[in-house]
Design a protein around this motif. Structure first.
Motif, PDB file in Angstrom:
ATOM      1  N   UNK A 311       0.840  -1.207   0.000  1.00  0.00           N
ATOM      2  CA  UNK A 311       0.000   0.000   0.000  1.00  0.00           C
ATOM      3  C   UNK A 311       0.873   1.253   0.000  1.00  0.00           C
ATOM      4  N   UNK A 312       1.957   1.221   0.763  1.00  0.00           N
ATOM      5  CA  UNK A 312       2.881   2.358   0.798  1.00  0.00           C
ATOM      6  C   UNK A 312       3.523   2.573  -0.565  1.00  0.00           C
ATOM      7  N   UNK A 313       3.922   1.488  -1.230  1.00  0.00           N
ATOM      8  CA  UNK A 313       4.488   1.586  -2.574  1.00  0.00           C
ATOM      9  C   UNK A 313       3.510   2.252  -3.537  1.00  0.00           C
ATOM     10  N   UNK A 314       2.248   1.854  -3.446  1.00  0.00           N
ATOM     11  CA  UNK A 314       1.238   2.411  -4.351  1.00  0.00           C
ATOM     12  C   UNK A 314       0.996   3.894  -4.087  1.00  0.00           C
ATOM     13  N   UNK A 315       1.022   4.297  -2.814  1.00  0.00           N
ATOM     14  CA  UNK A 315       0.863   5.722  -2.501  1.00  0.00           C
ATOM     15  C   UNK A 315       2.079   6.510  -3.004  1.00  0.00           C
ATOM     16  N   UNK A 316       3.277   5.950  -2.867  1.00  0.00           N
ATOM     17  CA  UNK A 316       4.485   6.607  -3.375  1.00  0.00           C
ATOM     18  C   UNK A 316       4.398   6.773  -4.885  1.00  0.00           C
ATOM     19  N   UNK A 317       3.905   5.726  -5.573  1.00  0.00           N
ATOM     20  CA  UNK A 317       3.760   5.793  -7.031  1.00  0.00           C
ATOM     21  C   UNK A 317       2.810   6.914  -7.424  1.00  0.00           C
ATOM     22  N   UNK A 318       1.718   7.077  -6.686  1.00  0.00           N
ATOM     23  CA  UNK A 318       0.781   8.167  -6.965  1.00  0.00           C
ATOM     24  C   UNK A 318       1.462   9.528  -6.801  1.00  0.00           C
ATOM     25  N   UNK A 319       2.264   9.660  -5.763  1.00  0.00           N
ATOM     26  CA  UNK A 319       2.966  10.940  -5.538  1.00  0.00           C
ATOM     27  C   UNK A 319       3.994  11.205  -6.642  1.00  0.00           C
ATOM     28  N   UNK A 320       4.642  10.156  -7.113  1.00  0.00           N
ATOM     29  CA  UNK A 320       5.626  10.311  -8.187  1.00  0.00           C
ATOM     30  C   UNK A 320       4.955  10.862  -9.448  1.00  0.00           C
ATOM     31  N   UNK A 321       3.718  10.439  -9.699  1.00  0.00           N
ATOM     32  CA  UNK A 321       3.016  10.860 -10.917  1.00  0.00           C
ATOM     33  C   UNK A 321       2.824  12.371 -10.981  1.00  0.00           C
ATOM     34  N   UNK A 322       2.665  12.999  -9.828  1.00  0.00           N
ATOM     35  CA  UNK A 322       2.389  14.447  -9.820  1.00  0.00           C
ATOM     36  C   UNK A 322       3.583  15.237  -9.345  1.00  0.00           C
TER      37      UNK A 322
END
Length: 322
Positions: A311-322
């Protein structure tokens, strides 16, 4: 200037975002200036990938629509079924180039053999794992006017939003004591999950596709509680073996899944329920020890993460996108 080039609302795919983090200048040239390479008449790697995706999508959709079981098919039935799918795909206008010359006819033959081999591997895998294909080519977000399941919508600093769209090649599910969901991404070249590349935005597909699938998991599976099993690459190819002692085992091993897996003892047996003591799985990075207990594969500890870490990886990926 960035807003003038790309707009306040940005509609993009994860592969484009990966292009940005791999080379910002290339992204600027392709999607800012919109420069394109001169079209050359021929079968491009992208077209080959399209062929593989279309063939496997039709393969599963035809299985689903006819309520056929891949596990119960004989080798002869599977080959005939796959050949029927191939003839439909070869008949499409976009693949007519495969009939344009003797060389292209040979490539057509090789493409067909590859799909036949992948179908063989899928049948072998399906007999040993609890994860079963549920849906294929699942559209999320908006692509060419077509709307799929909800995609990612992330706020931008300029007040706009980043709308992430794409297609999930395959979603598998296992309904046992718990319901497990995994995502499969087809690749025509070998890929291995690298956590460093994912962290720096160069390999976000697996995590993003799993993130999107989990957001719509209840509708996809019809189950109230769904747990992530992981997100995996499947190499679509026709392997060449150098050792012919154990052809079937060595060939099946070439189709083993790589990616990010959930570190949970309850999942390991679901991944491959066929293992005997002291045996390694040919499908997933799991094994059984001498005490007949399931364990992670010897060289795969960097592929397994807890649900919280995932879940933490997925939230980090979302932050990377923006």
């Amino acid at each position: 200037m960035a807003e003038e080039l790309y707009g306040k609302e940005i509609y993009t795919s994860i592969s484009r975002m990966e292009n940005f983090y791999n080379c910002e200048y290339k992204y600027f040239v392709q999607f800012g200036l919109k420069l394109k390479e001169r079209m050359v008449y021929g079968l491009t790697p992208a077209a080959t990938g399209d062929f593989y995706h279309e063939s496997l999508d039709r393969f599963f959709k035809l299985l689903f629509s006819n309520q056929l079981s891949l596990v119960e098919m004989t080798d002869k039935q599977r080959k005939e079924f796959t050949e029927k799918v191939l003839q439909e795909v070869f008949g499409e206008l976009r693949f007519e180039i495969l009939d344009s010359s003797a060389r292209m006819n040979y490539i057509r033959y090789q493409l067909g053999q590859t799909i036949q081999k992948v179908a063989w591997a899928l049948q072998k895998q399906s007999r040993n794992t609890g994860l079963k294909p549920l849906q294929t080519e699942i559209l999320f977000g908006q692509i060419a006017g077509a709307n799929g399941i909800p995609g990612l919508e992330l706020p931008l600093n300029n007040g706009g939003k980043l709308h992430v769209r794409g297609k999930i090649d395959r979603v598998d599910v296992a309904v046992e004591a718990e319901t497990w969901l995994s995502v499969v991404d087809y690749k025509s070249s070998g890929r291995s999950f690298d956590v460093t590349e994912a962290y720096y935005g160069m390999a976000m597909q697996l995590l993003t596709y799993l993130d999107v699938a989990l957001m719509d998991a209840v509708r996809l599976t019809g189950k109230a509680a769904v747990r992530p099993a992981g997100s995996y690459y499947l190499h679509v190819h026709n392997p060449v073996l150098t050792d012919t002692n154990e052809v079937e085992k060595d060939t099946l091993k070439k189709f083993s899944y790589d990616g990010v897996f959930v570190d949970d003892p309850g999942l390991l047996e679901v991944l491959d329920h066929s293992l005997e003591a002291k045996e390694n799985s040919l499908i997933y990075p799991v094994k059984k020890n001498a005490k007949d207990e399931y364990q992670k594969g010897s060289f795969s500890k960097d592929k397994f993460y807890t649900e919280e870490e995932l879940q933490l990886f997925m939230r980090i990926t979302e932050r990377i996108c923006v």
